[in-house]
Design an enzyme around this catalytic site. Structure first.
Site, short mmCIF file in Angstrom:
data_model
loop_
_atom_site.label_atom_id
_atom_site.label_comp_id
_atom_site.label_asym_id
_atom_site.label_seq_id
_atom_site.Cartn_x
_atom_site.Cartn_y
_atom_site.Cartn_z
N GLY A 1 0.80 -1.22 0.00
CA GLY A 1 0.00 0.00 0.00
C GLY A 1 0.83 1.26 0.00
N VAL B 1 -3.31 -7.65 -1.16
CA VAL B 1 -2.76 -8.15 0.10
C VAL B 1 -3.64 -9.21 0.76
CG1 VAL B 1 -1.38 -6.11 0.61
CG2 VAL B 1 -3.78 -6.21 1.37
N TYR C 1 -13.91 -0.55 11.88
CA TYR C 1 -12.51 -0.12 11.78
C TYR C 1 -11.79 -0.36 13.10
CZ TYR C 1 -8.47 2.81 10.66
OH TYR C 1 -7.19 3.27 10.44
#
Length: 304
Positions: free
Chosen positions: A19, A72, A165
């Protein structure tokens, strides 16, 4: 402030970063290349990643960087990324597992969509586990190394509007803190850098809940910011200071600060478990070394 002599030790080292086509990952890649390291970047942002690597190589006048498209969440892509580092630069010394998302952070009352719900954990948490398992084998082959997980202060503190999150980053923190024995097993250290809000694309990605802006976004956009340089300094500190392992280092608006883990309660053990713990520690490293050897044989000797 990192000493110049410690930064000079980066010269010739090889770092794999996920990333890192932009944002925090790119800033860390910039610092590594500046101090003489080689970087191998894996990202789904192909055009940006390829351009970044081309710029690094052009500015250096030699090959100092490589790129490969990397999802990923897939073992095969993580393996291809680390094997590229082996092929291009001879091994892997450092890894930054940085890829992450903020979309669908508040999913309490959104549609019950399996794929959407799983995506947050798949990218932010499970991908860290997959990347770490691959990195460990390459670093063990190299003789040691340092892995840094990109976590968040949301791994310690929670908001109702960031529930999914929060869960994903709490998972990363728990995983990072589980590598106490790894330096004794294969000379690999595992730590996490945990930023507060940094001005990146992730902030805007948490803006919406379904079709409407989340009210919590007003708090986010008016909150203090951590400087990208603080995150970069935290990463460099974690890879260069060989005394650091399983640390969760917060990158805050005021600087770097370690978040210490909770101390186990007295009721968690007794004389018998204390004795068993001693016996476990005597045997755990040797057992893990045998498991590592078997895993390396499976991985590096497997037919392609």
């Amino acid at each position: 402030m990192l000493a110049s002599d410690s930064l000079s030790s980066l010269k010739g080292k090889v770092a794999v970063l996920t990333g890192a086509s932009r944002g925090i990952g790119k800033a860390i890649a910039d610092a590594l290349v500046k101090h003489g390291a080689y970087v191998v970047i894996g990202d789904i942002l192909v055009a940006e990643g390829e351009q970044l690597v081309a710029d690094y190589n052009a500015n250096a006048g030699s090959k100092v960087a490589a790129f490969i498209r990397t999802d990923v969440t897939k073992y095969s892509d993580n393996q291809a990324l680390f094997k590229l580092a082996d092929a291009e630069f001879g091994g892997v010394d450092y890894a930054l597992l940085n890829a992450g998302i903020g979309s669908n952070a508040n999913s309490m009352f959104t549609e019950m969509d399996d794929e959407l719900e799983e995506r947050m954990i798949d990218i932010n948490t499970t991908a860290v586990i997959k990347g770490t398992k691959v990195a460990l084998l390459h670093m063990a082959k190299r003789g040691g190394g340092s892995i840094v997980h990109l976590a968040s202060v949301a791994g310690f503190f929670s908001s109702p509007s960031l529930a999914s999150y929060n869960a994903s980053k709490h998972g990363v923190i728990g995983y990072t803190r589980s590598f106490q024995l790894m330096p004794r097993i294969c000379n690999v250290r595992v730590n996490a850098i945990c930023p507060y809000w940094v001005e990146t694309d992730l902030i805007s990605s948490v803006k919406q809940t379904g079709k409407e802006d989340d009210p919590y976004y007003n708090i986010i956009k008016n909150s203090p910011r951590t400087k990208v340089k603080t995150v970069v300094d935290g990463f460099l500190t974690l890879i260069l200071d060989e005394a650091r392992n399983t640390q969760t280092l917060m990158a805050l608006p005021e600087g770097l600060e370690i978040m210490e883990p909770l101390v186990p309660l007295a009721s968690f053990g007794n004389e018998k478990t204390a004795q068993l713990q001693e016996e476990y520690l005597k045997n755990a490293v040797q057992t893990a070394k045998a498991q590592l050897a078997a895993a390396m044989e499976r991985y590096f000797l497997a037919k392609i």
